[in-house]
Write a protein that holds these residues in place. Structure first.
Motif, PDB file in Angstrom:
ATOM      1  N   LEU A  38      44.598   1.894  20.250  1.00  0.00           N
ATOM      2  CA  LEU A  38      45.270   1.605  18.809  1.00  0.00           C
ATOM      3  C   LEU A  38      46.740   1.933  19.184  1.00  0.00           C
ATOM      4  O   LEU A  38      47.065   2.930  19.144  1.00  0.00           O
ATOM      5  CB  LEU A  38      44.856   2.211  17.615  1.00  0.00           C
ATOM      6  CG  LEU A  38      43.305   2.170  17.149  1.00  0.00           C
ATOM      7  CD1 LEU A  38      43.119   2.671  15.954  1.00  0.00           C
ATOM      8  CD2 LEU A  38      42.854   0.612  17.451  1.00  0.00           C
ATOM      9  N   MET A  39      47.286   0.720  19.600  1.00  0.00           N
ATOM     10  CA  MET A  39      48.808   0.884  19.922  1.00  0.00           C
ATOM     11  C   MET A  39      49.498   0.106  19.126  1.00  0.00           C
ATOM     12  O   MET A  39      50.659  -0.631  19.690  1.00  0.00           O
ATOM     13  CB  MET A  39      48.884   0.602  21.314  1.00  0.00           C
ATOM     14  CG  MET A  39      48.283   1.521  22.347  1.00  0.00           C
ATOM     15  SD  MET A  39      49.282   3.223  22.260  1.00  0.00           S
ATOM     16  CE  MET A  39      50.555   3.083  23.054  1.00  0.00           C
ATOM     17  N   GLY A  40      48.989  -0.347  17.919  1.00  0.00           N
ATOM     18  CA  GLY A  40      49.787  -1.159  16.932  1.00  0.00           C
ATOM     19  C   GLY A  40      50.564  -0.006  16.254  1.00  0.00           C
ATOM     20  O   GLY A  40      50.746   1.187  16.308  1.00  0.00           O
ATOM     21  N   PRO A  41      51.072  -0.777  15.048  1.00  0.00           N
ATOM     22  CA  PRO A  41      51.880   0.386  14.122  1.00  0.00           C
ATOM     23  C   PRO A  41      50.982   1.037  12.891  1.00  0.00           C
ATOM     24  O   PRO A  41      51.530   1.795  12.097  1.00  0.00           O
ATOM     25  CB  PRO A  41      52.704  -0.752  13.120  1.00  0.00           C
ATOM     26  CG  PRO A  41      51.898  -1.927  13.280  1.00  0.00           C
ATOM     27  CD  PRO A  41      51.199  -1.995  14.624  1.00  0.00           C
ATOM     28  N   GLY A  42      49.647   1.183  13.269  1.00  0.00           N
ATOM     29  CA  GLY A  42      48.925   2.039  12.475  1.00  0.00           C
ATOM     30  C   GLY A  42      47.786   1.177  12.024  1.00  0.00           C
ATOM     31  O   GLY A  42      47.996   0.027  11.726  1.00  0.00           O
ATOM     32  N   PRO A  43      46.718   1.926  11.714  1.00  0.00           N
ATOM     33  CA  PRO A  43      46.273   3.206  12.031  1.00  0.00           C
ATOM     34  C   PRO A  43      46.206   3.585  13.472  1.00  0.00           C
ATOM     35  O   PRO A  43      46.244   2.703  14.520  1.00  0.00           O
ATOM     36  CB  PRO A  43      44.838   3.231  11.398  1.00  0.00           C
ATOM     37  CG  PRO A  43      44.293   2.169  11.538  1.00  0.00           C
ATOM     38  CD  PRO A  43      45.267   1.156  11.297  1.00  0.00           C
ATOM     39  N   SER A  44      45.953   4.909  13.759  1.00  0.00           N
ATOM     40  CA  SER A  44      46.061   5.395  15.247  1.00  0.00           C
ATOM     41  C   SER A  44      44.910   5.990  15.558  1.00  0.00           C
ATOM     42  O   SER A  44      44.202   6.331  14.542  1.00  0.00           O
ATOM     43  CB  SER A  44      47.482   6.362  15.314  1.00  0.00           C
ATOM     44  OG  SER A  44      47.312   7.512  14.287  1.00  0.00           O
ATOM     45  N   ASN A  45      44.623   6.244  16.698  1.00  0.00           N
ATOM     46  CA  ASN A  45      43.284   6.830  17.315  1.00  0.00           C
ATOM     47  C   ASN A  45      43.591   8.411  16.660  1.00  0.00           C
ATOM     48  O   ASN A  45      44.569   8.863  16.398  1.00  0.00           O
ATOM     49  CB  ASN A  45      43.238   7.161  18.812  1.00  0.00           C
ATOM     50  CG  ASN A  45      43.246   5.624  19.193  1.00  0.00           C
ATOM     51  OD1 ASN A  45      43.951   4.696  19.812  1.00  0.00           O
ATOM     52  ND2 ASN A  45      41.850   5.162  19.179  1.00  0.00           N
ATOM     53  N   LEU A  46      42.229   8.925  16.156  1.00  0.00           N
ATOM     54  CA  LEU A  46      42.120  10.325  15.773  1.00  0.00           C
ATOM     55  C   LEU A  46      42.009  11.390  16.816  1.00  0.00           C
ATOM     56  O   LEU A  46      41.370  11.079  17.872  1.00  0.00           O
ATOM     57  CB  LEU A  46      40.964  10.278  14.986  1.00  0.00           C
ATOM     58  CG  LEU A  46      40.621   9.344  13.885  1.00  0.00           C
ATOM     59  CD1 LEU A  46      39.269   9.691  13.147  1.00  0.00           C
ATOM     60  CD2 LEU A  46      41.832   9.401  12.888  1.00  0.00           C
ATOM     61  N   ALA A  47      42.718  12.354  16.670  1.00  0.00           N
ATOM     62  CA  ALA A  47      42.696  13.511  17.756  1.00  0.00           C
ATOM     63  C   ALA A  47      41.095  14.000  17.655  1.00  0.00           C
ATOM     64  O   ALA A  47      40.656  14.009  16.506  1.00  0.00           O
ATOM     65  CB  ALA A  47      43.677  14.775  17.391  1.00  0.00           C
ATOM     66  N   PRO A  48      40.700  14.484  18.668  1.00  0.00           N
ATOM     67  CA  PRO A  48      39.442  14.989  18.597  1.00  0.00           C
ATOM     68  C   PRO A  48      39.011  16.028  17.621  1.00  0.00           C
ATOM     69  O   PRO A  48      37.880  15.892  16.959  1.00  0.00           O
ATOM     70  CB  PRO A  48      39.032  15.617  20.042  1.00  0.00           C
ATOM     71  CG  PRO A  48      39.859  14.900  21.083  1.00  0.00           C
ATOM     72  CD  PRO A  48      41.467  14.545  19.850  1.00  0.00           C
ATOM     73  N   ARG A  49      40.054  16.927  17.556  1.00  0.00           N
ATOM     74  CA  ARG A  49      39.632  17.950  16.286  1.00  0.00           C
ATOM     75  C   ARG A  49      39.611  17.348  15.058  1.00  0.00           C
ATOM     76  O   ARG A  49      38.980  17.620  14.069  1.00  0.00           O
ATOM     77  CB  ARG A  49      40.947  18.910  16.507  1.00  0.00           C
ATOM     78  CG  ARG A  49      40.895  20.144  15.578  1.00  0.00           C
ATOM     79  CD  ARG A  49      41.941  21.261  15.812  1.00  0.00           C
ATOM     80  NE  ARG A  49      42.230  21.821  14.830  1.00  0.00           N
ATOM     81  CZ  ARG A  49      43.287  23.134  15.065  1.00  0.00           C
ATOM     82  NH1 ARG A  49      43.689  23.004  15.879  1.00  0.00           N
ATOM     83  NH2 ARG A  49      43.627  23.707  13.661  1.00  0.00           N
ATOM     84  N   THR A  50      40.706  16.267  14.585  1.00  0.00           N
ATOM     85  CA  THR A  50      40.423  15.678  13.353  1.00  0.00           C
ATOM     86  C   THR A  50      39.304  14.825  13.346  1.00  0.00           C
ATOM     87  O   THR A  50      38.727  14.865  12.199  1.00  0.00           O
ATOM     88  CB  THR A  50      41.863  14.773  13.463  1.00  0.00           C
ATOM     89  OG1 THR A  50      43.186  15.683  13.608  1.00  0.00           O
ATOM     90  CG2 THR A  50      41.905  14.159  11.943  1.00  0.00           C
ATOM     91  N   MET A  51      38.896  14.166  14.155  1.00  0.00           N
ATOM     92  CA  MET A  51      37.597  13.470  14.309  1.00  0.00           C
ATOM     93  C   MET A  51      36.452  14.506  14.064  1.00  0.00           C
ATOM     94  O   MET A  51      35.506  14.087  13.190  1.00  0.00           O
ATOM     95  CB  MET A  51      37.476  12.679  15.504  1.00  0.00           C
ATOM     96  CG  MET A  51      36.182  11.644  15.374  1.00  0.00           C
ATOM     97  SD  MET A  51      36.648  10.364  16.786  1.00  0.00           S
ATOM     98  CE  MET A  51      36.720  11.212  17.981  1.00  0.00           C
ATOM     99  N   ALA A  52      36.468  15.664  14.495  1.00  0.00           N
ATOM    100  CA  ALA A  52      35.236  16.469  14.268  1.00  0.00           C
ATOM    101  C   ALA A  52      35.424  17.043  12.850  1.00  0.00           C
ATOM    102  O   ALA A  52      34.309  17.295  12.517  1.00  0.00           O
ATOM    103  CB  ALA A  52      35.475  17.538  15.110  1.00  0.00           C
ATOM    104  N   ALA A  53      36.458  17.314  12.479  1.00  0.00           N
ATOM    105  CA  ALA A  53      36.521  17.664  10.749  1.00  0.00           C
ATOM    106  C   ALA A  53      35.899  16.614   9.946  1.00  0.00           C
ATOM    107  O   ALA A  53      35.148  17.140   8.977  1.00  0.00           O
ATOM    108  CB  ALA A  53      37.822  17.846  10.519  1.00  0.00           C
TER     109      ALA A  53
END
Length: 392
Positions: free
Chosen positions: A25-40
């Motif tokens: 995802l390289m648009g103005p958002g949303p963005s890709n989730l960081a692995p730690r955030t996705m795990a939460a």
């Protein structure tokens, strides 16, 4: 026993497993989730009104105070996207008949105008063409003429890629007994922002941009001046759901026993907490540097492709979202579709007043890397070679 036969059969689509593409995802958002955030987001649910959840909420508040650079006690999360935070600010501060001055240089100023009008405020737009920004002199003229109780500015205008300077605007507003409301949805974490030192009275942002958290929660903070205006209003806010007095109590901002208001998005708050923890570990200044350096690299590579940056003044370019003028002869939709279909990369066209004029490329949080810039440039180069070009 059921008294009626079912009229609607089970949907066949829901009998199949969920399939999600692996997309950058390289648009103005949303963005890709960081692995730690996705795990939460995969952790087990807990109840919204117990000491464990209150601890998470308190940690989130501290994280917001850090990324906003504020000591405001009235700092909390709105259960909704950045739009919801904008509406929460306006519905609590403005009363019917209040004068409201709006910097409308893109879609977010336009939305603020719309919401203010719906509430019965006397709205005074300072309209500019896409790519414009506001000077202290222009704003002072509006303050002197309309005597507003509130000024709205967009720090990062994601529809055009403009970064609005903020130094001096808080002091100017206070000289005219006006509060300053700032939208930092796409700028937070990507460029310097100092709520208290810049005299911002109400600041809000979203979870899904440079914080790399899922959409659906927004961050907001109010100065003591803003709190005084809200708590001394003559009429109730039009929205119960967004009533800050209730939300402040639920988020532990008033030193009173917490009372139930609504069921908060528990899982979304886990992810938001982790996203704030990641930026705390990285450090704000390091995050700003990361975005600044990635944006400079992107700008250089775009220009080497022969593309024109929409914002001419480098000092006014938003590091997190870059707008590129649609190259002559091309349909922006062809370029966006080609990049998606052949490279699994999402970029976007314009939005609101910039529709048809620009392509927008985002560098948000963990996506702001030279490697991702190279991937986008390769995709754009291929799109320009293969997309049909109309004769001029």
């Amino acid at each position: 026993m059921a008294s009626h036969k079912l009229l609607v059969p089970p949907p066949k689509a829901l009998l199949k497993p969920l399939s999600i593409p692996n997309r950058l995802l390289m648009g103005p958002g949303p963005s890709n989730l960081a692995p730690r955030t996705m795990a939460a987001g995969g952790l087990q649910m807990i109840g919204p009104m117990n000491k464990d959840m209150y601890q998470i909420m308190d940690e989130i508040k501290e994280g917001i105070q850090y990324v906003f650079q504020t000591r405001n006690p009235l700092t909390l999360v709105i259960s909704g996207s950045g739009h919801c935070a904008l509406e929460a600010a306006l519905v609590n501060v403005l009363e019917p008949g209040d004068s409201f001055l709006v910097g409308a240089n893109g879609i977010w100023g336009q939305r603020a105008v719309d919401i203010g009008e719906r509430m019965g405020a006397r709205v005074h737009p300072m309209t500019k063409d896409p790519g414009g920004h506001y000077t202290l002199q222009e704003v002072e003229e509006g303050l002197a003429r309309h005597k507003p109780v509130l000024l709205f500015l967009t720090h990062g205008e994601s529809s055009t890629g403009v970064l609005q300077p903020l130094d001096g605007f808080g002091e100017l507003c206070h000289r005219y007994k006006c509060l300053l409301l700032v939208d930092s949805v796409v700028s937070l974490g990507g460029t310097p922002l100092y709520m208290d030192q810049q005299g911002i009275d109400i600041l809000y942002s979203g979870s899904q941009k440079a914080l790399n958290a899922p959409p659906g929660t927004s961050l907001i903070s109010f100065s003591d001046k803003a709190k005084k205006k809200m708590y001394s209003r003559k009429t109730k806010p039009f929205s119960f759901y967004l009533d800050i007095k209730w939300l402040a109590n639920f988020w532990g901002c008033d030193d009173q026993p917490r009372m139930y208001h609504h069921t908060i998005p528990v899982i979304g708050l886990y992810s938001l907490r982790e996203s704030l923890a990641l930026i705390v570990e990285q450090g704000l200044e390091n995050s700003w540097r990361q975005h600044r350096e990635a944006a400079a690299y992107l700008h250089g590579r775009l220009q080497a492709l022969g593309l024109q940056l929409f914002v001419k003044d480098p000092a006014l370019r938003l590091p997190t979202v870059t707008a590129v003028a649609v190259p002559a002869g091309y349909d922006w939709r062809d370029i966006v579709s080609y990049v998606m279909d052949h490279f699994d990369i999402e970029i976007m066209g314009g939005l609101g007043p910039s529709t048809g004029k620009v392509l927008r490329i985002g560098l948000l949080g963990c996506n702001a890397t030279r490697e991702n810039v190279d991937r986008v440039i390769d995709a754009l180069r291929a799109a320009l070679q293969h997309c049909p070009k109309k004769k001029l």
